[in-house]
Design a protein around this motif. Structure first.
Motif, PDB file in Angstrom:
ATOM      1  N   ARG A 177      14.441   7.360  -0.662  1.00 27.31           N
ATOM      2  CA  ARG A 177      13.737   7.931   0.489  1.00 27.31           C
ATOM      3  C   ARG A 177      14.608   8.044   1.724  1.00 27.31           C
ATOM      4  O   ARG A 177      14.284   8.805   2.652  1.00 27.31           O
ATOM      5  CB  ARG A 177      12.508   7.045   0.794  1.00 27.31           C
ATOM      6  N   PHE A 225      -2.530   3.793  -8.208  1.00 30.17           N
ATOM      7  CA  PHE A 225      -3.599   4.797  -8.301  1.00 30.17           C
ATOM      8  C   PHE A 225      -4.053   5.200  -6.900  1.00 30.17           C
ATOM      9  O   PHE A 225      -4.106   4.369  -5.995  1.00 30.17           O
ATOM     10  CB  PHE A 225      -4.799   4.185  -9.051  1.00 30.17           C
ATOM     11  N   GLY A 226      -4.414   6.441  -6.736  1.00 30.47           N
ATOM     12  CA  GLY A 226      -4.945   6.920  -5.463  1.00 30.47           C
ATOM     13  C   GLY A 226      -3.849   7.362  -4.532  1.00 30.47           C
ATOM     14  O   GLY A 226      -2.680   7.002  -4.703  1.00 30.47           O
ATOM     15  N   HIS A 227      -4.237   8.149  -3.544  1.00 29.38           N
ATOM     16  CA  HIS A 227      -3.241   8.669  -2.594  1.00 29.38           C
ATOM     17  C   HIS A 227      -3.975   9.253  -1.392  1.00 29.38           C
ATOM     18  O   HIS A 227      -5.067   9.778  -1.527  1.00 29.38           O
ATOM     19  CB  HIS A 227      -2.392   9.773  -3.262  1.00 29.38           C
ATOM     20  N   ARG A 228      -3.343   9.127  -0.218  1.00 33.62           N
ATOM     21  CA  ARG A 228      -3.931   9.689   0.995  1.00 33.62           C
ATOM     22  C   ARG A 228      -4.040  11.210   0.892  1.00 33.62           C
ATOM     23  O   ARG A 228      -4.934  11.807   1.464  1.00 33.62           O
ATOM     24  CB  ARG A 228      -3.071   9.361   2.226  1.00 33.62           C
ATOM     25  N   ALA A 243       4.249  -0.542  -3.780  1.00 32.59           N
ATOM     26  CA  ALA A 243       3.283  -0.408  -4.870  1.00 32.59           C
ATOM     27  C   ALA A 243       3.959  -0.440  -6.235  1.00 32.59           C
ATOM     28  O   ALA A 243       3.380  -0.916  -7.213  1.00 32.59           O
ATOM     29  CB  ALA A 243       2.481   0.879  -4.716  1.00 32.59           C
ATOM     30  N   ASP A 279       4.123   5.801  -8.108  1.00 34.71           N
ATOM     31  CA  ASP A 279       4.489   4.412  -8.392  1.00 34.71           C
ATOM     32  C   ASP A 279       3.974   3.904  -9.731  1.00 34.71           C
ATOM     33  O   ASP A 279       4.380   2.832 -10.178  1.00 34.71           O
ATOM     34  CB  ASP A 279       3.937   3.514  -7.277  1.00 34.71           C
ATOM     35  N   TYR A 321     -16.147   6.975 -11.176  1.00 35.73           N
ATOM     36  CA  TYR A 321     -15.787   6.375  -9.879  1.00 35.73           C
ATOM     37  C   TYR A 321     -14.443   6.933  -9.407  1.00 35.73           C
ATOM     38  O   TYR A 321     -14.291   7.326  -8.254  1.00 35.73           O
ATOM     39  CB  TYR A 321     -15.679   4.845 -10.005  1.00 35.73           C
ATOM     40  N   LEU A 374      -6.488  -0.777  -8.202  1.00 39.03           N
ATOM     41  CA  LEU A 374      -5.547  -0.357  -9.239  1.00 39.03           C
ATOM     42  C   LEU A 374      -4.287   0.122  -8.527  1.00 39.03           C
ATOM     43  O   LEU A 374      -4.276   1.193  -7.932  1.00 39.03           O
ATOM     44  CB  LEU A 374      -6.127   0.773 -10.094  1.00 39.03           C
ATOM     45  N   MET A 375      -3.246  -0.688  -8.569  1.00 36.04           N
ATOM     46  CA  MET A 375      -1.997  -0.305  -7.899  1.00 36.04           C
ATOM     47  C   MET A 375      -1.383   0.881  -8.639  1.00 36.04           C
ATOM     48  O   MET A 375      -1.474   0.966  -9.859  1.00 36.04           O
ATOM     49  CB  MET A 375      -1.027  -1.484  -7.880  1.00 36.04           C
ATOM     50  N   ALA A 384       0.845  -1.209   0.000  1.00 43.27           N
ATOM     51  CA  ALA A 384       0.000   0.000   0.000  1.00 43.27           C
ATOM     52  C   ALA A 384       0.873   1.248   0.000  1.00 43.27           C
ATOM     53  O   ALA A 384       0.388   2.372  -0.197  1.00 43.27           O
ATOM     54  CB  ALA A 384      -0.913   0.020   1.232  1.00 43.27           C
TER      55      ALA A 384
HETATM   56  C1  SDX Z   1       2.931   5.908  -1.823  1.00 41.26           C
HETATM   57  O1  SDX Z   1       1.739   8.915   1.882  1.00 41.26           O
HETATM   58  C2  SDX Z   1       2.558   9.092   0.930  1.00 41.26           C
HETATM   59  O2  SDX Z   1       3.004  10.200   0.664  1.00 41.26           O
HETATM   60  C3  SDX Z   1       2.989   7.844   0.205  1.00 41.26           C
HETATM   61  C4  SDX Z   1       3.884   8.056  -1.024  1.00 41.26           C
HETATM   62  C5  SDX Z   1       5.229   8.583  -0.637  1.00 41.26           C
HETATM   63  O3  SDX Z   1       5.878   9.209  -1.486  1.00 41.26           O
HETATM   64  O4  SDX Z   1       5.671   8.280   0.493  1.00 41.26           O
HETATM   65  O5  SDX Z   1       3.269   8.967  -1.917  1.00 41.26           O
HETATM   66  C6  SDX Z   1       4.132   6.742  -1.749  1.00 41.26           C
HETATM   67  O6  SDX Z   1       2.731   5.101  -0.954  1.00 41.26           O
HETATM   68  C7  SDX Z   1       1.962   6.123  -2.942  1.00 41.26           C
HETATM   69  C8  SDX Z   1       0.721   5.190  -2.822  1.00 41.26           C
HETATM   70  C9  SDX Z   1       1.165   3.821  -3.343  1.00 41.26           C
HETATM   71  N1  SDX Z   1       0.076   2.813  -3.121  1.00 41.26           N
HETATM   72  C10 SDX Z   1      -0.666   2.372  -4.136  1.00 41.26           C
HETATM   73  O7  SDX Z   1      -0.606   2.809  -5.290  1.00 41.26           O
HETATM   74  C11 SDX Z   1      -1.628   1.260  -3.756  1.00 41.26           C
HETATM   75  C12 SDX Z   1      -2.981   1.516  -4.416  1.00 41.26           C
HETATM   76  N2  SDX Z   1      -3.593   2.702  -3.784  1.00 41.26           N
HETATM   77  C13 SDX Z   1      -4.431   2.483  -2.673  1.00 41.26           C
HETATM   78  O8  SDX Z   1      -4.287   1.318  -1.933  1.00 41.26           O
HETATM   79  C14 SDX Z   1      -4.901   3.717  -1.976  1.00 41.26           C
HETATM   80  O9  SDX Z   1      -5.175   4.671  -2.927  1.00 41.26           O
HETATM   81  C15 SDX Z   1      -4.010   4.323  -0.915  1.00 41.26           C
HETATM   82  C16 SDX Z   1      -3.591   3.301   0.099  1.00 41.26           C
HETATM   83  C17 SDX Z   1      -2.805   4.942  -1.536  1.00 41.26           C
HETATM   84  C18 SDX Z   1      -4.855   5.354  -0.242  1.00 41.26           C
HETATM   85  O10 SDX Z   1      -5.946   4.629   0.253  1.00 41.26           O
HETATM   86  P1  SDX Z   1      -7.115   5.342   1.009  1.00 41.26           P
HETATM   87  O11 SDX Z   1      -6.519   6.181   2.086  1.00 41.26           O
HETATM   88  O12 SDX Z   1      -8.192   4.412   1.359  1.00 41.26           O
HETATM   89  O13 SDX Z   1      -7.633   6.305  -0.148  1.00 41.26           O
HETATM   90  P2  SDX Z   1      -8.878   7.166  -0.062  1.00 41.26           P
HETATM   91  O14 SDX Z   1      -9.326   7.349   1.354  1.00 41.26           O
HETATM   92  O15 SDX Z   1      -8.548   8.375  -0.844  1.00 41.26           O
HETATM   93  O16 SDX Z   1      -9.992   6.258  -0.831  1.00 41.26           O
HETATM   94  C19 SDX Z   1     -11.145   6.889  -1.280  1.00 41.26           C
HETATM   95  C20 SDX Z   1     -11.952   5.854  -2.019  1.00 41.26           C
HETATM   96  C21 SDX Z   1     -12.286   4.606  -1.207  1.00 41.26           C
HETATM   97  O17 SDX Z   1     -13.508   4.106  -1.715  1.00 41.26           O
HETATM   98  P3  SDX Z   1     -14.917   4.588  -0.975  1.00 41.26           P
HETATM   99  O18 SDX Z   1     -14.856   4.053   0.425  1.00 41.26           O
HETATM  100  O19 SDX Z   1     -14.924   6.107  -1.036  1.00 41.26           O
HETATM  101  O20 SDX Z   1     -16.001   3.960  -1.813  1.00 41.26           O
HETATM  102  O21 SDX Z   1     -11.227   5.386  -3.163  1.00 41.26           O
HETATM  103  C22 SDX Z   1     -11.059   3.974  -3.085  1.00 41.26           C
HETATM  104  C23 SDX Z   1     -11.213   3.615  -1.634  1.00 41.26           C
HETATM  105  O22 SDX Z   1     -11.618   2.284  -1.509  1.00 41.26           O
HETATM  106  N3  SDX Z   1      -9.715   3.704  -3.603  1.00 41.26           N
HETATM  107  C24 SDX Z   1      -9.460   2.921  -4.655  1.00 41.26           C
HETATM  108  C25 SDX Z   1      -8.067   2.976  -4.832  1.00 41.26           C
HETATM  109  N4  SDX Z   1      -7.535   3.760  -3.895  1.00 41.26           N
HETATM  110  C26 SDX Z   1      -8.561   4.209  -3.139  1.00 41.26           C
HETATM  111  N5  SDX Z   1     -10.258   2.213  -5.475  1.00 41.26           N
HETATM  112  C27 SDX Z   1      -9.640   1.499  -6.466  1.00 41.26           C
HETATM  113  N6  SDX Z   1      -8.299   1.504  -6.702  1.00 41.26           N
HETATM  114  C28 SDX Z   1      -7.484   2.235  -5.898  1.00 41.26           C
HETATM  115  N7  SDX Z   1      -6.151   2.226  -6.096  1.00 41.26           N
END
Ligand code: SDX
Length: 396
Positions: free
Chosen positions: A353, A268-271, A232, A328, A317, A265-266, A228
């Motif tokens: 990092r 995709f998305g971000h906190r 990723a 990533d 969506y 979708l790996m 996560a």
């Molecule tokens: C890094 O923090 C940082 O700065 C990290 C980083 C860094 O430089 O240190 O930027 C590096 O870790 C980047 C992120 C790498 N991870 C991934 O790519 C893994 C895939 N992404 C997700 O697992 C997710 O997006 C997270 C973990 C990154 C964030 O997850 P959150 O906190 O649950 O995201 P959110 O609260 O914004 O989600 C909102 C909605 C949710 O659905 P609902 O409850 O609103 O219906 O979006 C959905 C989530 O389920 N969602 C996704 C998704 N990511 C979020 N749906 C499908 N595919 C995705 N990738």
């Protein structure tokens, strides 16, 4: 209370912190290192300058650059006894498992000169860690593949030195391709720091107990490994390979939207970013540059990635949830084109990092000297409140 959730009046958040290192605007997609735009630093600057900026707060003068370059070069060697650690790992150990171990093991060699209350010793430890991480990383790859160890060359820059340690052979000349070395340098700069992400917060938490910096970095590597977070980039490549063709993208997007399906979708998305991660834009450009330089006119995985980005960023969506490619999403395509094995992708993220980790650790340690405060988050208690004990099975 009947054991329902109670709010502890003592609840205080120690999760936040003051920092002057990195600024993110997640809505505008802005990322600044000490006020400089990361895209400019990556496109125009070199690794050592950005590392100096993050660590010291300013870009180096010519004199400071000469001293910093010399430090990062001369400290790139690791103690010969540390190399014996690598012989102890199972032959198929994941390189991140090795990195967690050997980074922590640096404590056995340098912790006695890493007094966290001594600013000079703190800075020296930061330099040692930035300088040695590429060597530790290349050693993980070379020993795991049974290849001869290649020592760091003093005549090469940071990124070129790493590529040489990864891919040279003692039996024949190896010239580092300057275009590929520059692509790696841009990638490393983009990954250097990112405010209080999971692994940086882990380093700060470990550092707040006054643990030595090498042990703190080992904890950051462990946190980064998760798919996560830093894992990723490896997961993106495996996802693109699993999708296999542009025709199968609609099915993958449908799965990612299905709450009953754990597939995401790996990449995709971000906190924090609810718009395009600025690093992803640069990584996409670097991917095209590298493939063009290598005369790879069509790369199936890049084509799938580009089409997946197009489909998802036009799908309500994803748009409604602010889900866009993050750093990533394209980095794996670049590292694969450089010849880096997938298992080493997150190791490269850890190498980059380390600059942000040590800069943030050093900032926190300096703050600690003024106001010592161990990181101690509280909780929302949801268990039983106190109840009378009766010996179990008393009537048996
Ligand atoms: C890094 O923090 C940082 O700065 C990290 C980083 C860094 O430089 O240190 O930027 C590096 O870790 C980047 C992120 C790498 N991870 C991934 O790519 C893994 C895939 N992404 C997700 O697992 C997710 O997006 C997270 C973990 C990154 C964030 O997850 P959150 O906190 O649950 O995201 P959110 O609260 O914004 O989600 C909102 C909605 C949710 O659905 P609902 O409850 O609103 O219906 O979006 C959905 C989530 O389920 N969602 C996704 C998704 N990511 C979020 N749906 C499908 N595919 C995705 N990738």
């Amino acid at each position: 209370s009947t054991g329902l959730c109670t709010f502890d009046p003592g609840f205080t958040s120690t999760g936040s912190c003051d920092s002057s290192i990195t600024y993110i605007d997640g809505l505008k997609g802005v990322l600044l290192y000490r006020g400089y735009d990361v895209e400019q630093l990556a496109e125009c600057g070199d690794f050592n300058d950005s590392a100096h900026l993050l660590l010291h707060g300013e870009l180096p003068t010519a004199e400071q650059k000469a001293a910093f370059d010399r430090d990062l070069t001369l400290h790139s060697l690791v103690h010969e006894q540390l190399i014996m650690f690598y012989r102890g790992f199972k032959h198929d150990a994941h390189p991140m498992a090795i990195m967690v171990g050997v980074a922590g093991a640096l404590s056995a060699f340098y912790a006695n000169a890493a007094d966290v209350g001594n600013p000079q010793q703190r800075l020296h430890s930061c330099i040692r860690l930035i300088a040695k991480m590429p060597t530790l990383a290349a050693l993980a790859y070379r020993t795991a593949t049974g290849l001869p160890i290649i020592y760091p060359r003093n005549d090469l820059g940071y990124a070129a030195r790493f590529l040489h340690m990864m891919f040279a052979f003692p039996t024949q000349p190896y010239n580092v391709d300057p275009v590929l070395s520059r692509a790696l340098e841009k990638t490393l700069i983009l990954h250097m720091d990112h405010e209080q992400n999971a692994s940086t917060s882990t380093v700060r938490t470990a550092g707040s107990s006054h643990a030595n910096p090498f042990a703190c970095i080992a904890s950051g590597i462990a946190a980064l490994w998760g798919p996560a977070h830093g894992g990723a980039n490896e997961a993106v490549l495996r996802m693109l390979e699993e999708i296999g063709s542009p025709e199968r993208i609609p099915a993958a997007v449908a799965r990612a939207k299905d709450k009953k399906d754990p597939f995401r979708l790996m990449g995709f998305g971000h906190r924090v970013y609810k718009s395009f991660d600025p690093r992803a834009r640069v990584m996409r450009r670097v991917a095209h540059e590298v493939l063009a330089h290598l005369n790879i006119t069509s790369d199936p995985l890049l084509e799938i990635a580009m089409e997946l980005e197009r489909v998802a960023t036009h799908d309500p969506y994803f748009v409604q949830r602010g889900l866009y490619p993050n750093v990533d999403f394209y980095s794996g395509i670049v590292l694969r084109a450089l010849g880096v094995p997938v298992s080493m992708f997150t190791v490269l993220f850890a190498v980059a990092r380390t600059v942000g980790w040590v800069a943030q650790w050093n900032e926190m340690a300096a703050q600690q000297q003024i106001a010592p405060k161990i990181s101690r988050p509280r909780q929302m208690y949801t268990g039983h409140m106190q109840r009378e004990f009766a010996p179990p099975h008393a009537d048996a």
